[in-house]
Structures are given as structure tokens and as C-alpha cells.
Scaffold this motif. Structure first.
Motif, PDB file in Angstrom:
ATOM      1  N   GLU A 271      -6.732  11.592  -6.986  1.00 38.41           N
ATOM      2  CA  GLU A 271      -6.238  10.232  -6.783  1.00 38.41           C
ATOM      3  C   GLU A 271      -5.279  10.166  -5.604  1.00 38.41           C
ATOM      4  O   GLU A 271      -5.295   9.202  -4.820  1.00 38.41           O
ATOM      5  CB  GLU A 271      -5.556   9.721  -8.044  1.00 38.41           C
ATOM      6  N   MET A 272      -4.429  11.195  -5.453  1.00 41.68           N
ATOM      7  CA  MET A 272      -3.478  11.208  -4.346  1.00 41.68           C
ATOM      8  C   MET A 272      -4.204  11.194  -3.001  1.00 41.68           C
ATOM      9  O   MET A 272      -3.819  10.464  -2.078  1.00 41.68           O
ATOM     10  CB  MET A 272      -2.575  12.435  -4.437  1.00 41.68           C
ATOM     11  N   VAL A 273      -5.245  12.001  -2.868  1.00 38.39           N
ATOM     12  CA  VAL A 273      -5.994  12.040  -1.616  1.00 38.39           C
ATOM     13  C   VAL A 273      -6.647  10.691  -1.337  1.00 38.39           C
ATOM     14  O   VAL A 273      -6.660  10.203  -0.206  1.00 38.39           O
ATOM     15  CB  VAL A 273      -7.042  13.168  -1.653  1.00 38.39           C
ATOM     16  N   GLN A 274      -7.151  10.078  -2.379  1.00 34.39           N
ATOM     17  CA  GLN A 274      -7.836   8.794  -2.203  1.00 34.39           C
ATOM     18  C   GLN A 274      -6.879   7.693  -1.759  1.00 34.39           C
ATOM     19  O   GLN A 274      -7.158   6.955  -0.812  1.00 34.39           O
ATOM     20  CB  GLN A 274      -8.520   8.393  -3.516  1.00 34.39           C
ATOM     21  N   VAL A 275      -5.748   7.572  -2.435  1.00 38.69           N
ATOM     22  CA  VAL A 275      -4.851   6.451  -2.114  1.00 38.69           C
ATOM     23  C   VAL A 275      -4.140   6.625  -0.785  1.00 38.69           C
ATOM     24  O   VAL A 275      -3.613   5.657  -0.230  1.00 38.69           O
ATOM     25  CB  VAL A 275      -3.808   6.231  -3.228  1.00 38.69           C
ATOM     26  N   THR A 276      -4.090   7.841  -0.262  1.00 39.78           N
ATOM     27  CA  THR A 276      -3.417   8.064   1.025  1.00 39.78           C
ATOM     28  C   THR A 276      -4.382   8.081   2.197  1.00 39.78           C
ATOM     29  O   THR A 276      -3.979   8.308   3.335  1.00 39.78           O
ATOM     30  CB  THR A 276      -2.630   9.397   1.005  1.00 39.78           C
ATOM     31  N   GLU A 277      -5.646   7.842   1.924  1.00 39.38           N
ATOM     32  CA  GLU A 277      -6.679   7.960   2.955  1.00 39.38           C
ATOM     33  C   GLU A 277      -6.398   7.073   4.158  1.00 39.38           C
ATOM     34  O   GLU A 277      -6.497   7.481   5.307  1.00 39.38           O
ATOM     35  CB  GLU A 277      -8.044   7.603   2.357  1.00 39.38           C
TER      36      GLU A 277
ATOM     37  N   VAL B  60       0.837  -1.209   0.000  1.00 35.12           N
ATOM     38  CA  VAL B  60       0.000   0.000   0.000  1.00 35.12           C
ATOM     39  C   VAL B  60       0.871   1.258   0.000  1.00 35.12           C
ATOM     40  O   VAL B  60       0.614   2.222  -0.724  1.00 35.12           O
ATOM     41  CB  VAL B  60      -0.946  -0.004   1.223  1.00 35.12           C
ATOM     42  N   LEU B  61       1.929   1.242   0.807  1.00 35.72           N
ATOM     43  CA  LEU B  61       2.806   2.404   0.897  1.00 35.72           C
ATOM     44  C   LEU B  61       3.515   2.669  -0.426  1.00 35.72           C
ATOM     45  O   LEU B  61       3.578   3.808  -0.895  1.00 35.72           O
ATOM     46  CB  LEU B  61       3.841   2.182   2.005  1.00 35.72           C
ATOM     47  N   VAL B  62       4.053   1.629  -1.039  1.00 38.44           N
ATOM     48  CA  VAL B  62       4.774   1.807  -2.300  1.00 38.44           C
ATOM     49  C   VAL B  62       3.834   2.365  -3.369  1.00 38.44           C
ATOM     50  O   VAL B  62       4.199   3.276  -4.128  1.00 38.44           O
ATOM     51  CB  VAL B  62       5.399   0.477  -2.769  1.00 38.44           C
ATOM     52  N   HIS B  63       2.622   1.838  -3.430  1.00 34.51           N
ATOM     53  CA  HIS B  63       1.663   2.331  -4.421  1.00 34.51           C
ATOM     54  C   HIS B  63       1.355   3.808  -4.189  1.00 34.51           C
ATOM     55  O   HIS B  63       1.307   4.608  -5.139  1.00 34.51           O
ATOM     56  CB  HIS B  63       0.379   1.502  -4.353  1.00 34.51           C
ATOM     57  N   ALA B  64       1.167   4.185  -2.927  1.00 30.80           N
ATOM     58  CA  ALA B  64       0.874   5.586  -2.613  1.00 30.80           C
ATOM     59  C   ALA B  64       2.048   6.493  -2.977  1.00 30.80           C
ATOM     60  O   ALA B  64       1.860   7.586  -3.525  1.00 30.80           O
ATOM     61  CB  ALA B  64       0.534   5.728  -1.137  1.00 30.80           C
ATOM     62  N   ARG B  65       3.255   6.047  -2.673  1.00 29.30           N
ATOM     63  CA  ARG B  65       4.433   6.855  -3.021  1.00 29.30           C
ATOM     64  C   ARG B  65       4.546   6.996  -4.534  1.00 29.30           C
ATOM     65  O   ARG B  65       4.907   8.058  -5.046  1.00 29.30           O
ATOM     66  CB  ARG B  65       5.707   6.189  -2.484  1.00 29.30           C
ATOM     67  N   ARG B  66       4.204   5.935  -5.251  1.00 26.27           N
ATOM     68  CA  ARG B  66       4.256   5.993  -6.721  1.00 26.27           C
ATOM     69  C   ARG B  66       3.256   7.006  -7.263  1.00 26.27           C
ATOM     70  O   ARG B  66       3.574   7.827  -8.127  1.00 26.27           O
ATOM     71  CB  ARG B  66       3.959   4.589  -7.282  1.00 26.27           C
ATOM     72  N   VAL B  67       2.044   6.982  -6.753  1.00 28.14           N
ATOM     73  CA  VAL B  67       1.001   7.912  -7.216  1.00 28.14           C
ATOM     74  C   VAL B  67       1.371   9.353  -6.870  1.00 28.14           C
ATOM     75  O   VAL B  67       1.079  10.282  -7.628  1.00 28.14           O
ATOM     76  CB  VAL B  67      -0.359   7.527  -6.596  1.00 28.14           C
ATOM     77  N   SER B  68       2.046   9.554  -5.727  1.00 29.46           N
ATOM     78  CA  SER B  68       2.352  10.916  -5.283  1.00 29.46           C
ATOM     79  C   SER B  68       3.259  11.653  -6.253  1.00 29.46           C
ATOM     80  O   SER B  68       3.299  12.891  -6.246  1.00 29.46           O
ATOM     81  CB  SER B  68       3.003  10.880  -3.901  1.00 29.46           C
TER      82      SER B  68
ATOM     83  N   LEU C  79       6.653   3.066   8.863  1.00 30.17           N
ATOM     84  CA  LEU C  79       5.768   3.061   7.699  1.00 30.17           C
ATOM     85  C   LEU C  79       4.563   3.964   7.936  1.00 30.17           C
ATOM     86  O   LEU C  79       4.089   4.640   7.009  1.00 30.17           O
ATOM     87  CB  LEU C  79       5.308   1.640   7.392  1.00 30.17           C
ATOM     88  N   ALA C  80       4.061   3.979   9.175  1.00 32.52           N
ATOM     89  CA  ALA C  80       2.907   4.823   9.483  1.00 32.52           C
ATOM     90  C   ALA C  80       3.249   6.293   9.304  1.00 32.52           C
ATOM     91  O   ALA C  80       2.455   7.069   8.745  1.00 32.52           O
ATOM     92  CB  ALA C  80       2.434   4.559  10.911  1.00 32.52           C
ATOM     93  N   VAL C  81       4.426   6.718   9.764  1.00 38.03           N
ATOM     94  CA  VAL C  81       4.826   8.129   9.616  1.00 38.03           C
ATOM     95  C   VAL C  81       5.000   8.482   8.146  1.00 38.03           C
ATOM     96  O   VAL C  81       4.571   9.546   7.696  1.00 38.03           O
ATOM     97  CB  VAL C  81       6.122   8.398  10.412  1.00 38.03           C
ATOM     98  N   ILE C  82       5.623   7.593   7.370  1.00 35.65           N
ATOM     99  CA  ILE C  82       5.777   7.851   5.938  1.00 35.65           C
ATOM    100  C   ILE C  82       4.404   8.012   5.291  1.00 35.65           C
ATOM    101  O   ILE C  82       4.173   8.911   4.470  1.00 35.65           O
ATOM    102  CB  ILE C  82       6.564   6.707   5.269  1.00 35.65           C
ATOM    103  N   GLY C  83       3.448   7.137   5.682  1.00 36.76           N
ATOM    104  CA  GLY C  83       2.102   7.239   5.134  1.00 36.76           C
ATOM    105  C   GLY C  83       1.435   8.557   5.484  1.00 36.76           C
ATOM    106  O   GLY C  83       0.773   9.184   4.645  1.00 36.76           O
ATOM    107  N   GLU C  84       1.610   9.007   6.724  1.00 34.84           N
ATOM    108  CA  GLU C  84       1.008  10.277   7.136  1.00 34.84           C
ATOM    109  C   GLU C  84       1.617  11.450   6.366  1.00 34.84           C
ATOM    110  O   GLU C  84       0.911  12.401   5.996  1.00 34.84           O
ATOM    111  CB  GLU C  84       1.197  10.466   8.640  1.00 34.84           C
ATOM    112  N   LEU C  85       2.913  11.407   6.129  1.00 36.10           N
ATOM    113  CA  LEU C  85       3.550  12.490   5.377  1.00 36.10           C
ATOM    114  C   LEU C  85       3.092  12.494   3.923  1.00 36.10           C
ATOM    115  O   LEU C  85       2.909  13.564   3.322  1.00 36.10           O
ATOM    116  CB  LEU C  85       5.073  12.364   5.467  1.00 36.10           C
ATOM    117  N   ASP C  86       2.904  11.319   3.340  1.00 35.90           N
ATOM    118  CA  ASP C  86       2.343  11.264   1.988  1.00 35.90           C
ATOM    119  C   ASP C  86       0.922  11.823   1.968  1.00 35.90           C
ATOM    120  O   ASP C  86       0.514  12.487   1.026  1.00 35.90           O
ATOM    121  CB  ASP C  86       2.359   9.824   1.474  1.00 35.90           C
TER     122      ASP C  86
END
Length: 858
Positions: free
Chosen positions: A450-456, A435-443, A468-475
Motif C-alpha cells: 500500500e505504501m508503494v502504491q500511494v506514493t507512486e 494526497v501528501l497527508v494521506h501518504a504520510r498517514r499510510v507510511s 511538497l514535492a520533496v516531501i513526497g519523494e522522500l515518502d
């Protein structure tokens, strides 16, 4: 060479103190003593000791002979009448007579015993210890050697009786090394000099031998990449002067530990299998300075880099079978201590792929949180495609590293690889990583929605993995910012950064600071923006940060700040990481990076007078934004840069295209109003332009680019000047200066219209508290008006440059200019630096390209 800082250190010895100069061979001990003694010629007695002085009578005869040769010892002194008995060091009466005779001297005498390490026999060592213990006040005793003499130095240090100069102080600084090399006709670029000083650790003999080798080297850069291996002179010196003098057992310990840098005593025990290995290291440090302890508690040691290189090469020749085993031992030791990066590094050097894979599985999340992407990249590349094709975890790691470093084509390939071997029931941490890699790719390439949706749900998907949680929050925060929701973005980023601080994750703290800096840029707090970006760079300095997306964002924001401060050259320098990000041949430009970086570069080039090049960059940036819309603020930012540049260059059609594009993209915003007013001004419709500006000036309309308000006040001032409303013009200028001072934005005024600059100049001295910002604006404007090709040469540099195209040697140039060859070399190094050259021919080519020399044959 004159080294005044070391002479001053020698002079610092207080009366009654013993001076000790201790360092390995080749550190310049004797030359330092000679330089210092030159200041005390009449009061210095010098004894150069050798192995023969272990004969007790010979030792004392040499000491007395040196004293009687000293001009400060009167002809009638009792020192001159002393006779040396059969065993002087065991004769208390003789030793007492020496002390008493010296104590009666009318002035202080400096007695230098050089190479004191040569004294090993019991008798002279006993006599020296007695002399040190009972040294008279009239005697300043100076001992110099490759190892510490067998004296109670610890107790003497505690009592303040020793003034020491050791290897750390004797190391050559960059400036001193440059001066030494200049005396041998070796001219290095600053980066080459820095590398050489690092490899030699400032060792005087190493630098001198390097200079001799460099004069014969065909390729300086290649030679410096493996200096220890390329220089036979260095190898011979190490063997003759250091290695052959070490006991065989000590040498075996040093060979074994040479696989590690740095190393601790427990690690040395693990590598050597000797329980006393730590004691050997401690003894070497105290006796020879071949090792230096460092770090918290001084529990880690570092071998001199050249000595370590030689020992490691020697180990590989003698015991090639032992080297992998030593690296495996080091890997296991570091893994047990919770240090995954060196553990992985040693496992790789051992060629143990299974061990590397196991270490990656256990430590990948912590390495990601620590920002160790360079280590991950090198490790995954070293494993090769076979391992990644069989393991979704490794494939996802590779994809994350690719995204973080801008290699999107490789990231997509690794994501496909992970999907092809995806397990039927994946572990939670594997799903979280996907999930994290996909979100970073979309960003990096997705649209805001789409960015808002995948990082929800990134934070929830990361489970117990705090990093990983902190990276997700920053994305998530970046996605919200891209969607023009800065308040929400700031709240999420602040919470994530605080979590990173709580969990002591500096890389993620730095990432959080860059996101917060981006929020400040949208809000117009540019001073705070730059401060946060600079703080991020300070939190995690070095290569592990410089090649990541966080560092790219930091470089863009700092470059933005430099552009707004009217510092275009600094802006271009800071853009390096951003312009090189994601530049793999198979990768398309990154939507999250390329338009903004190109826009900043284009504007900086325009400000430097390269209008055509700058407009070309700005057009490319706009085209990327048109094709891949992301953020309204980006469109407004690019338009605010390109429109005035196109107008300045007389490209009215381009300016009209920009204005129409941004109006279609944004609608009725403050940014569009500003462009419309600029357009009306160019058409001579001054009243219409002033009327168009009103909604922006009174705050009715919001601008996506906050400094558009400053641009509006500058334009309003110009319109007032053009229509003869001087008081209105002055009021608008005051508002512009107020904005400039509050936001640290100078560019609209420094690059602004001549009418406004003339008014500002005429009113200098009347701005009260805003006088400093007014003068700062004018200084910036003056700097921008300078010829971009001007290098800033001194008169003597200009004269040297004129002669460089000739075939004259540096000595012949010196004769023609009536200066010394060293002076010419100093000017040549300065020219290389100013012209960005690394050789004489390149300097000539650069000078001709910049119009500093007439074309002609080299």
C-alpha cells in the motif's frame, strides 16, 4: 570570586594602552578591578568617582590624592608638590605639569577611575580627555563605568590604543555561576542552572539576587519559570539602578520595542513611530550595553532578558491597549520582510485570528518545507476547532502536523473534518496537500504494498510546490525501502535531498539524510548510517526538529549504531524521541516506529544485565510485528536480538517460538540459517551447526540483517574452539575482527561467548593491523561486565552519601569530614548528577534503590 580569565584580560593591556571596563550596573566591574589591583597593590592609585566630582577642583584633588597615596610614587616626586588651581582642567600649565610629573616616575603606575560615567560636567571631562590624549608612558589609565566616557574611542580603537572589557566578557559562565551559587547554599540541577544563566544572561547582580530569592523559594522549578516576575529584588534593582537613570524618551522607546526579541532599527521605527528609534538603539548599545547587536552585519539588537521582561510587564500595566497594536505592527513588518514564523507569532499575541489565518494560508507550504511543525501546531491549537471545522486547508494542515508528530487519532479526525467541508472544485494546492497527508498517514501504519502504491504519484501531485514535492519523494523512498527495494530508495532519496539543498530547505535536507541513513542500515554500512543521522541532527538542531518523524528516525538509527558498538546505555539515551513518539492516549503504537524502538530498548536492557525486562520488551516488539507485518528486515532484526537473549536466559520455549516465527516469515535466508546454527550449538550438535553456517559464511545465502555474517564468524570461531580446531578458530576470529573493523560493529564479539573472548585475550599482540579493534572489543566487553548499579562514586562522595540520610546540615557534615562546606556542596551536586536526583531526599531514595545505602529512615 576569583575570575582568572578576566584578570588575564586586564593584564593583556600593552604599554601605552588605555584600559576600558564598560558594562551596565551589576556586572562586577568594581570587583574585577579590585581583584586585578590586588596583584599590583603598591603600584595602583584608585579613585571612586561620584556626582560631587563634577566639581573640577574636587576631581583633580581626588586624582592627585590617589597618586600620592600610591607606594610607587617616591616621596620626592613632583606629583606630591602639585597644587590644584581654580579651574585645573582649563589650565594648560597645570595639565602639562601633571603629565610631566607622572612621566618622571621610576615605575609604571595604574590609575583607576571607577564609575567614570558619573562625570558629566564639561570641565572635568575636558581635563580627562587631555590626560587621555597626552597620557605619559609611566601611567596606565583604567576607566570603568556603566557607559562609555566621552572620549574619541573609535579613533583610539583604530589606532590600537584601547584594551576593552565589556558586558559580554563579564557575563558569568555556567561554571562561574555554579561557584557563586555554591557560596550561598543554593544547589541547582544542571538544567535549572542552565535556565537561570539563560534568564539572567550571566548578569552577576541578577545571579546574586536570584540566589537570595531561591533560598526562600518553595518550588525552585516554578520560581525559575518566571524569574523576573517572581523576584521583587530583581525588579527593585532594575528600577533603582537602571531604569530611573534613563531619559524618558529613551525609556518609552524601550517599552515599545520590548514586545520584540530580537529587533532591528527599521522594526523599532515601525513600533515606535519615531524615525530616530534606530539611533536611540545604537546609542544605548554604545553608551550602556543594555542592548547588544548581533546577527549578520550586526543589524539586530537584543535587550537584556531580565530588563526586557520588566519593561514588557511595565508596558502591560501602563498601556494594556497598546500591546496588541504593537504586536500587529510587528506582525505586518515581519510579513512584509518574508519572515512568516515571527509574523504569525506576533499576530497570535495580538489575538488577531483573522490575521493568523491569512498568514497561514500564504505561508503554510513554506512552513511545512521548513519543518516548522511546532509553530504550526501551536498556531492551529490557538485558532481552535471552529476555524478548522470551516476550512479544509487548515484541517489538512492540522492533520499533517498530527502525522508528523505521531498523533494518528487526531490526524484521522482532522482528515474527516477536511472531507466534510471539501469543495466541489478544490484548488490544485489543496488536492496536493490532501494526497501528501494521506501518504504520510499510510507510511506510519500501512503495509509495504500500500505504501508503494500511494506514493507512486506524490511528486507529480505536488505541482509547483517544491517543498511538497520533496516531501513526497522522500515518502516514496521510504516506501521503496520498506518494500525491500533499497537501490531504488537510495536513488529517489538522493535526488530529493539534492533538490532540497538546491532550494535551501534545511529541514528537508535533514529528512533526506535520515532516509539515506536508513538505506545504509539495510546495506550494513553502519558507520555511514550513524554519520548521516548525526549530520541530519546538525542541519536542523532544536525543537522544530526534535519532535518530528525525521528526528525519530535519526534517534533510532543512532541508537542502533550505539547498540552495535556495544554501548547499551548510550542506546537507551538516544531512544528517547522514538519511545515518546505517538504516545497520545488515543493512539495505537506506530508500526513504523514501535517494534524497532522496543527491540533496540530490549536488547540494550539485556546487555546491561536486565535480561527479564529486556526479553519482555523484545517479546512486545515481535508481537507488534506479527500482528502488523511490514518489512522482512524488521522481522529478521528482532529475531536476531530476541533468540540469543532467550537462550541466554534459559527460556528455550521462547527461543523455539522465535526461531519458528522467523523461519515461517522469511523462509531460507541467512538470518534463519544463523538461528538454526545457534540452536544446534545449544543442543551440543557442533558439527551440524558448523555445516548449517556454511551458506551464510560463503555468501550463498543473503541475510536481511548484514551483521548476521559477523555473528556467524563469531559462532564459527566458538565451534572451532569447542572441537579443538585452534587454527580454524583463529582464522574465524580474524574474519570476525575484519568485519567488526569494517562495519563498526562490536556487539557480537563484546557480548559473545566466553570461548571466543578467551581466545581473543590469549592472542593479543599478534593481530598486526587488527590489534586496535581487538583491544577495542575487549574494552567494550569489560565495560559491559561492570555492575549496572555501580554509579562510580569517589571516596569523598561515598563518605558524603553515607551522611546524607541523617539530619545533619551541610555544615555539620563538613565538620565531621573535616572539609569546607563548599566542598560538601560540590560533592552533593556531583551526587545529584550521578544519581539523577534534584533534592537531598530524592538522592537518598535513589541510592537506596540502587543498593548504595542500607534501607532505613530518612
Amino acid at each position: 570570586m576569583h575570575r582568572p580569565r578576566l584578570v588575564d584580560a586586564m593584564e593583556a593591556a600593552a604599554p601605552g594602552q588605555l584600559s576600558l571596563v564598560s558594562a551596565p550596573a551589576g556586572y562586577g566591574k568594581t570587583l574585577l578591578l579590585a581583584e586585578w589591583a590586588h596583584q599590583h597593590t603598591d603600584a595602583t592609585a584608585w579613585v571612586s568617582l561620584d556626582a560631587d566630582d563634577n566639581d573640577d577642583r574636587r576631581f583633580w584633588s581626588a586624582v592627585l590624592s590617589a597618586l600620592t597615596s600610591c607606594a610607587a610614587v617616591p616621596e620626592d616626586s613632583a606629583v606630591r608638590r602639585l597644587a590644584v588651581p581654580g579651574r585645573p582642567s582649563r589650565d594648560p600649565a597645570f595639565l602639562a605639569a601633571v603629565v610631566n610629573a607622572v612621566d618622571l616616575l621610576p615605575a609604571r603606575v595604574h590609575l583607576i577611575l571607577d564609575d567614570v560615567h558619573e562625570l558629566t560636567a564639561p570641565d572635568p571631562l575636558h581635563g580627562l580627555a587631555d590626560l587621555v590624549r597626552d597620557r605619559p608612558t609611566a601611567l596606565h589609565l583604567v576607566l570603568a563605568g556603566r557607559s562609555d566616557p566621552r572620549l574619541p574611542l573609535s579613533r583610539m580603537r583604530l589606532n590600537g590604543e584601547v584594551c576593552e572589557t565589556r558586558a559580554a566578557a563579564l557575563r558569568f559562565s555556567m561554571r562561574e555561576a555554579d561557584e557563586m551559587l555554591a557560596g550561598t547554599d543554593v544547589v541547582l540541577r544542571p538544567d535549572q542552572l542552565r535556565l537561570l544563566v539563560a534568564q539572567t544572561d550571566g548578569w552577576a547582580a541578577g545571579l546574586r539576587l536570584a540566589a537570595l530569592s531561591l533560598r526562600e523559594a518553595d518550588d525552585t522549578d516554578r520560581f525559575l519559570t518566571d524569574f523576573a516576575g517572581n523576584s521583587r529584588a530583581i525588579s527593585d534593582y532594575l528600577v533603582d539602578e537602571i531604569i530611573t537613570r534613563l531619559p524618558s524618551g529613551t525609556l518609552e522607546v524601550l517599552r515599545a520595542v520590548s514586545v520584540c526579541d530580537p529587533l532591528s532599527a527599521p522594526l523599532a521605527v515601525t513600533l515606535t513611530g519615531r524615525p530616530d528609534a534606530g539611533e536611540v538603539l545604537d546609542r544605548l548599545e554604545h553608551d550602556t550595553s543594555l542592548l547588544l547587536s548581533a546577527g549578520e552585519g550586526r543589524t539586530w539588537y537584543r535587550l537584556h532578558p531580565l530588563l526586557r521582561s520588566h519593561l514588557l510587564a511595565d508596558l502591560r500595566r501602563r498601556r494594556p491597549d497598546l500591546v496588541p497594536d504593537l504586536h500587529r505592527r510587528a506582525a505586518d513588518w515581519y510579513d512584509g520582510q518574508g519572515h512568516p514564523v515571527p509574523a504569525i507569532g506576533h499576530a497570535r499575541q495580538a489575538g488577531d485570528s483573522d490575521r493568523v489565518t491569512q498568514l497561514l494560508r500564504r505561508n503554510a507550504v513554506s512552513l511545512i518545507a521548513d519543518g516548522a511543525y511546532r509553530v504550526l501546531r501551536e498556531t492551529l491549537d490557538g485558532l481552535g476547532g471552529r476555524f478548522l471545522a470551516q476550512d479544509p486547508w487548515l484541517a489538512l494542515l492540522a492533520a499533517l502536523v498530527d502525522v508528523e508528530t505521531g498523533a494518528l487519532a487526531a490526524a484521522d479526525a482532522h482528515l474527516d473534518c477536511a472531507d466534510s467541508v471539501w469543495p466541489a472544485e478544490p484548488r490544485p494546492e489543496l488536492t496536493a496537500l490532501r494526497v501528501l497527508v494521506h501518504a504520510r498517514r499510510v507510511s506510519l501504519t500501512g503495509d509495504p504494498v500500500e505504501m508503494v502504491q500511494v506514493t507512486e504519484d506524490l511528486g507529480a501531485a505536488s505541482g509547483e510546490h517544491h517543498g511538497l514535492a520533496v516531501i513526497g519523494e522522500l515518502d516514496r523512498a521510504l516506501a521503496l525501502l520498506t518494500a525491500d527495494r533499497p537501490a531504488e530508495a537510495q536513488a529517489v532519496a538522493e535526488a530529493a535531498t539534492q533538490r532540497a539543498r538546491l532550494w535551501a530547505q534545511p529541514y528537508l535536507v535533514a529528512r533526506g539524510l535520515t532516509v539515506l541513513a536508513a538505506v545504509e542500515s539495510v546495506r550494513g554500512n553502519y558507520r555511514r548510517m550513524v554519520a548521516l543521522a548525526e549530520e541530519a541532527d546538525e542541519v536542523v538542531p532544536g525543537a522544530d526538529w526534535e519532535t518530528t518523524a525525521g528526528a525519530v528516525m535519526s534517534s533510532i538509527l543512532r541508537a542502533y549504531g550505539a547498540l552495535l558498538r556495544a554501548e547499551p546505555a548510550a542506546c537507551l539515551d538516544l531512544l528517547g524521541p522514538a519511545l515518546g513518539f505517538g504516545d497520545a492516549p488515543d493512539d495505537a503504537p506506530l508500526d513504523a516506529v514501535e517494534p524497532t524502538a522496543r527491540g533496540l530498548r530490549g536488547a540494550a536492557l539485556v546487555d546491561l544485565g536486565r535480561v527479564t525486562d529486556g526479553l519482555d520488551e523484545l517479546r512486545r516488539a515481535r508481537t507488534r510485528t506479527v500482528d502488523h507485518p511490514r518489512m522482512a528486515a524488521t522481522s529478521a532484526f528482532l529475531a536476531s536480538l530476541e533468540y540469543p537473549a532467550a537462550t541466554l536466559a534459559g527460556h528455550r520455549e521462547v527461543a523455539r517460538t522465535v526461531a519458528d516465527w522467523v523461519e515461517d516469515s522469511l523462509g531460507p535466508t541467512g538470518d534463519v540459517v544463523l538461528l538454526r546454527a545457534q540452536r544446534l550449538t545449544a543442543m551440543g550438535r557442533h558439527s551440524g551447526a558448523a555445516e548449517a553456517l556454511r551458506p551464510l559464511l560463503d555468501g550463498t545465502l543473503r541475510a536481511f540483517v548484514p551483521w548476521a555474517v559477523l555473528e556467524a564468524w563469531v559462532l564459527d570461531c566458538r565451534l572451532a574452539v569447542l572441537t579443538g580446531r585452534r587454527e580454524h578458530a583463529r582464522a574465524s576470529l580474524n574474519r570476525a575482527l575484519e568485519w567488526s573493523e569494517a562495519t563498526d560493529v562490536l556487539r557480537p564479539l563484546a557480548c559473545g561467548p566466553t570461548e571466543v573472548a578467551d581466545l581473543l585475550t590469549s592472542l593479543l599482540g599478534s593481530f598486526d593491523t587488527r590489534e586496535p579493534i581487538a583491544r577495542r572489543v575487549l574494552r567494550a566487553r569489560l565495560a559491559l561486565s561492570a555492575d549496572e548499579t555501580r554509579v562510580g562514586l569517589t571516596g569523598r562522595e561515598r563518605a558524603v552519601l553515607d551522611l546524607l540520610p541523617s539530619q545533619r546540615s551541610f555544615g555539620e557534615i563538613a565538620s565531621e569530614l573535616a572539609v569546607s562546606p563548599t566542598t560538601v556542596k560540590t560533592h552533593v551536586r556531583a551526587l545529584y548528577s550521578k544519581l539523577g536526583a534534584s533534592s537531598r531526599r530524592e538522592a537518598v531514595d535513589q541510592a537506596r534503590h540502587r543498593g548504595l545505602l542500607f534501607p532505613g529512615p530518612s
